[in-house]
Enzyme design. Structure first.
Site, PDB file in Angstrom:
ATOM      1  N   ASN A 158     -15.563  -2.368  26.969  1.00 53.93           N
ATOM      2  CA  ASN A 158     -15.178  -0.948  26.945  1.00 53.93           C
ATOM      3  C   ASN A 158     -14.337  -0.530  28.152  1.00 53.93           C
ATOM      4  OD1 ASN A 158     -15.374   1.846  25.953  1.00 53.93           O
ATOM      5  ND2 ASN A 158     -16.540   2.131  27.842  1.00 53.93           N
ATOM      6  N   TRP A 187      -8.892   6.361  21.533  1.00 52.20           N
ATOM      7  CA  TRP A 187      -7.479   6.380  21.936  1.00 52.20           C
ATOM      8  C   TRP A 187      -7.064   7.788  22.317  1.00 52.20           C
ATOM      9  CZ3 TRP A 187      -3.920   2.948  23.414  1.00 52.20           C
ATOM     10  CH2 TRP A 187      -4.221   1.602  23.216  1.00 52.20           C
ATOM     11  N   TRP A 239       0.152   6.688  21.870  1.00 44.42           N
ATOM     12  CA  TRP A 239      -1.183   6.121  21.678  1.00 44.42           C
ATOM     13  C   TRP A 239      -1.372   5.549  20.277  1.00 44.42           C
ATOM     14  CZ3 TRP A 239      -4.181   8.236  17.821  1.00 44.42           C
ATOM     15  CH2 TRP A 239      -3.922   9.536  17.416  1.00 44.42           C
ATOM     16  N   TRP A 298       7.701  11.481  24.142  1.00 40.88           N
ATOM     17  CA  TRP A 298       7.632  10.013  24.219  1.00 40.88           C
ATOM     18  C   TRP A 298       9.054   9.466  24.285  1.00 40.88           C
ATOM     19  CZ3 TRP A 298       2.948   8.386  25.185  1.00 40.88           C
ATOM     20  CH2 TRP A 298       1.855   9.086  24.671  1.00 40.88           C
ATOM     21  N   GLU A 329     -24.774   6.245  24.438  1.00 40.53           N
ATOM     22  CA  GLU A 329     -23.583   5.565  23.889  1.00 40.53           C
ATOM     23  C   GLU A 329     -23.603   5.636  22.361  1.00 40.53           C
ATOM     24  OE1 GLU A 329     -21.041   4.790  25.703  1.00 40.53           O
ATOM     25  OE2 GLU A 329     -22.187   5.303  27.486  1.00 40.53           O
ATOM     26  N   TRP A 359     -22.142   8.802  21.564  1.00 39.79           N
ATOM     27  CA  TRP A 359     -20.667   8.856  21.500  1.00 39.79           C
ATOM     28  C   TRP A 359     -20.184   8.398  20.123  1.00 39.79           C
ATOM     29  CZ3 TRP A 359     -17.167  11.232  24.427  1.00 39.79           C
ATOM     30  CH2 TRP A 359     -17.548  11.647  25.703  1.00 39.79           C
TER      31      TRP A 359
HETATM   32  P1  FAD Z   1     -22.569  -0.855  24.156  1.00 34.78           P
HETATM   33  O1  FAD Z   1     -22.202  -0.380  25.518  1.00 34.78           O
HETATM   34  O2  FAD Z   1     -23.702  -1.784  24.038  1.00 34.78           O
HETATM   35  O3  FAD Z   1     -22.820   0.463  23.283  1.00 34.78           O
HETATM   36  C1  FAD Z   1     -23.685   0.490  22.143  1.00 34.78           C
HETATM   37  C2  FAD Z   1     -22.960   1.081  20.952  1.00 34.78           C
HETATM   38  O4  FAD Z   1     -22.595   2.434  21.236  1.00 34.78           O
HETATM   39  C3  FAD Z   1     -21.664   0.384  20.621  1.00 34.78           C
HETATM   40  O5  FAD Z   1     -21.897  -0.763  19.845  1.00 34.78           O
HETATM   41  C4  FAD Z   1     -20.908   1.470  19.878  1.00 34.78           C
HETATM   42  O6  FAD Z   1     -21.332   1.568  18.533  1.00 34.78           O
HETATM   43  C5  FAD Z   1     -21.352   2.728  20.601  1.00 34.78           C
HETATM   44  N1  FAD Z   1     -20.365   3.089  21.646  1.00 34.78           N
HETATM   45  C6  FAD Z   1     -20.314   2.652  22.917  1.00 34.78           C
HETATM   46  N2  FAD Z   1     -19.277   3.231  23.570  1.00 34.78           N
HETATM   47  C7  FAD Z   1     -18.668   4.032  22.679  1.00 34.78           C
HETATM   48  C8  FAD Z   1     -17.542   4.893  22.741  1.00 34.78           C
HETATM   49  N3  FAD Z   1     -16.813   5.062  23.860  1.00 34.78           N
HETATM   50  N4  FAD Z   1     -17.189   5.570  21.609  1.00 34.78           N
HETATM   51  C9  FAD Z   1     -17.896   5.434  20.472  1.00 34.78           C
HETATM   52  N5  FAD Z   1     -18.967   4.638  20.357  1.00 34.78           N
HETATM   53  C10 FAD Z   1     -19.350   3.938  21.446  1.00 34.78           C
HETATM   54  N6  FAD Z   1     -15.803   1.111  19.464  1.00 34.78           N
HETATM   55  C11 FAD Z   1     -15.947   0.682  18.195  1.00 34.78           C
HETATM   56  O7  FAD Z   1     -17.080   0.487  17.730  1.00 34.78           O
HETATM   57  N7  FAD Z   1     -14.846   0.487  17.401  1.00 34.78           N
HETATM   58  C12 FAD Z   1     -13.571   0.696  17.842  1.00 34.78           C
HETATM   59  O8  FAD Z   1     -12.624   0.526  17.086  1.00 34.78           O
HETATM   60  C13 FAD Z   1     -13.402   1.113  19.190  1.00 34.78           C
HETATM   61  N8  FAD Z   1     -12.159   1.302  19.711  1.00 34.78           N
HETATM   62  C14 FAD Z   1     -12.025   1.716  21.013  1.00 34.78           C
HETATM   63  C15 FAD Z   1     -10.726   1.939  21.534  1.00 34.78           C
HETATM   64  C16 FAD Z   1     -10.553   2.346  22.852  1.00 34.78           C
HETATM   65  C17 FAD Z   1      -9.168   2.612  23.394  1.00 34.78           C
HETATM   66  C18 FAD Z   1     -11.687   2.536  23.677  1.00 34.78           C
HETATM   67  C19 FAD Z   1     -11.531   2.980  25.103  1.00 34.78           C
HETATM   68  C20 FAD Z   1     -12.961   2.332  23.170  1.00 34.78           C
HETATM   69  C21 FAD Z   1     -13.148   1.926  21.841  1.00 34.78           C
HETATM   70  N9  FAD Z   1     -14.441   1.727  21.307  1.00 34.78           N
HETATM   71  C22 FAD Z   1     -14.574   1.323  19.997  1.00 34.78           C
HETATM   72  C23 FAD Z   1     -15.663   2.092  22.065  1.00 34.78           C
HETATM   73  C24 FAD Z   1     -16.304   0.986  22.919  1.00 34.78           C
HETATM   74  O9  FAD Z   1     -15.354   0.347  23.684  1.00 34.78           O
HETATM   75  C25 FAD Z   1     -17.042  -0.048  22.067  1.00 34.78           C
HETATM   76  O10 FAD Z   1     -17.911   0.585  21.150  1.00 34.78           O
HETATM   77  C26 FAD Z   1     -17.893  -0.965  22.972  1.00 34.78           C
HETATM   78  O11 FAD Z   1     -17.072  -1.600  23.907  1.00 34.78           O
HETATM   79  C27 FAD Z   1     -18.610  -1.974  22.107  1.00 34.78           C
HETATM   80  O12 FAD Z   1     -19.339  -2.873  22.901  1.00 34.78           O
HETATM   81  P2  FAD Z   1     -20.918  -2.868  22.852  1.00 34.78           P
HETATM   82  O13 FAD Z   1     -21.378  -2.845  21.441  1.00 34.78           O
HETATM   83  O14 FAD Z   1     -21.377  -3.981  23.701  1.00 34.78           O
HETATM   84  O15 FAD Z   1     -21.224  -1.454  23.512  1.00 34.78           O
END
Ligand code: FAD
Length: 451
Positions: free
Chosen positions: A338, A379, A356, A302, A271, A274
């Site tokens: 997420n 997005w 989007w 759109w 993650e 990502w």
């Molecule tokens: P955990 O599951 O604990 O993951 C650990 C870390 O990995 C996160 O803190 C984050 O830094 C990174 N990570 C995890 N999933 C993703 C992902 N899909 N993409 C990139 N990095 C990821 N994340 C943001 O940090 N900022 C945003 O503005 C953001 N906008 C999002 C918008 C949409 C439409 C979607 C679907 C996802 C978005 N995310 C964003 C990714 C993800 O949802 C969040 O990082 C995650 O929910 C944060 O919770 P956590 O720290 O408990 O994640």
């Protein structure tokens, strides 16, 4: 040349594992911490409301921690190119250090400053502090950048492992004659009337000590369930580190090494991968928040925006349980799980047929972790127009998603309980019909030349 050093803090509001701060301290000259609120440089995206709230508290915490160690955080506001040079002149600083930024407009500011200050004889040094792998070091065999995650992450893991984190400094010797600083309260980062931040205060404690605590707690209590329960919004199995990483209160190097030491962290580390992938994508495509990465999506027809639909989505009044629960969690706490982010985004794009970019803007304004790369990247991922994106025709059914990931209704009960009553609200659109309309509109993309 002897003389004070400036550490320009940006998205790295921490003392531990901060290579710029470490370099300044090692110089054995007085150190001045500087933060610049820049809403004026060309192309810099102004912060959203929830992000400003977080920034205020994180700066207050950082300022306090620097002061405890003999240092000081100077706050200035305005276009960074001018303001940083003024601060250097005011402090008679002979060196400035910062950790690198990767967005297009930010890089332009930093490059101009670097050139100008060096011409004036100031030592300028930048460091890798916010990403595990520098974007220009991860390339395909053909020397291009990756557009698919799995080979990208494999290539990252084949590079030398991320460096170990630096310890937190015990002392930060400040200057004898402090330079002028704004008062944080005068920046107006906190909401006043109305004060909508009650839910944020309840849920979060910004600042480095809380970030480190949360990391330890996650590794100790939650990591073991992460693989199994990370997709369940009510399980509390994820790290909640996203705002902390967004603001750099904890460095990805620290998270990486502590997770590796803990063991069984492969899925969690990917993650973080990502996050790297999103940032590398932004580095190579600076207009990620406004332009489709796959240009054939420019042909998507759109329909005209229905403001009432957009507003129903924003307020969590769509009549679709998981969507309403997610949008209210976001409004109340500045965060959304997420899985629910994916479902609410898919609903906006593929059931309401709203561009989007409108959803990305709303998240930008309301998320405490609103991130210049992660937000638009994800997005576009949901929209199908992005890097390694979900195919457009994969339309999440929010009701099935709720059955699968919130089977006992804990999450919906917490945020949108009326959906579990005897008289639940009706959806504002028919999920089946709108799905068909979205797939029909997508035909235009399939006919467009691939870009
Ligand atoms: P955990 O599951 O604990 O993951 C650990 C870390 O990995 C996160 O803190 C984050 O830094 C990174 N990570 C995890 N999933 C993703 C992902 N899909 N993409 C990139 N990095 C990821 N994340 C943001 O940090 N900022 C945003 O503005 C953001 N906008 C999002 C918008 C949409 C439409 C979607 C679907 C996802 C978005 N995310 C964003 C990714 C993800 O949802 C969040 O990082 C995650 O929910 C944060 O919770 P956590 O720290 O408990 O994640």
């Amino acid at each position: 040349m002897p003389g004070p050093s400036i550490v320009w803090f940006r998205d790295d509001l921490r003392l531990a594992d901060n290579p710029a701060l470490r370099a300044a301290i090692d110089r054995d000259e007085p150190v001045i911490g500087l933060y610049v609120l820049d809403e004026e440089s060309p192309g810099i995206r102004p912060l959203g409301g929830a992000a400003k709230w977080w920034l205020h508290h994180s700066l207050a915490s950082l300022g306090g921690r620097l002061a405890e160690r003999g240092g000081r955080l100077v706050l200035r506001r305005g276009p960074a190119e001018r303001v940083v040079r003024e601060a250097v002149a005011d402090a008679s600083a002979t060196a400035i250090f910062w950790n690198r930024r990767y967005g297009g407009p930010e890089r332009a500011v930093d490059a101009a400053l670097k050139a100008g200050l060096r011409e004036d004889g100031v030592e300028v040094t930048s460091f890798a502090g916010s990403l595990l792998f520098e974007p220009w070091t991860v390339q395909t065999g053909a020397g291009t950048h990756f557009s698919v995650f799995t080979p990208f992450w494999r290539a990252c893991l084949a590079l030398p492992a991320p460096r170990p984190p630096l310890p937190e400094p015990r002392e930060v010797g400040g200057p004898r004659h402090p330079i002028a600083s704004d008062d944080l309260d005068d920046w107006g980062l906190l909401p006043r009337r109305p004060d909508w931040a009650g839910g944020l205060r309840e849920r979060w404690e910004p600042g480095e000590p809380a970030a480190r605590r949360r990391l330890r707690e996650f590794l100790h209590d939650d990591l073991a369930h992460y693989d199994r329960a990370r997709d369940e919004p009510a399980a509390g199995a994820t790290s909640l580190l996203s705002p902390r990483l967004r603001w750099g209160e904890v460095s990805p190097f620290t998270v990486w090494h502590e997770a590796v030491e803990h063991g069984h962290a492969g899925r969690f580390l990917s993650e973080l991968g990502w996050r790297e992938f999103a940032w590398h994508t932004l580095f190579h495509s600076p207009d990620l928040a406004t332009a489709n990465l796959r240009r054939e999506f420019d042909a998507f027809p759109w329909p005209r925006l229905k403001p009432s639909h957009l507003e129903a989505w924003q307020r969590g009044r769509t009549g679709v349980a998981l969507v309403d629960a997610g949008m209210r969690e976001l409004w109340e706490t500045g965060y959304m799980h997420n899985r629910v982010r994916m479902v609410t985004a898919s609903f906006l794009i593929k059931n309401l047929l709203i561009d989007w970019r409108r959803g990305e803007e709303w998240f930008w304004d309301t998320l405490v972790d609103a991130d210049a790369a992660n937000n638009p990247f994800n997005w576009q991922w949901v929209a199908g127009s992005g890097a390694d994106a979900a195919p457009y025709f994969r339309v999440f059914n929010p009701d099935l998603q709720a059955k699968k990931f919130d089977a006992d209704g804990h999450y919906v009960r917490q945020w949108a309980p009326e959906h579990l009553s005897d008289d639940p609200p009706a959806p504002i659109v028919d999920l089946g019909e709108t799905r068909k309309a979205a797939l029909a509109a997508y035909e235009a993309v399939k006919r467009a030349p691939r870009g």
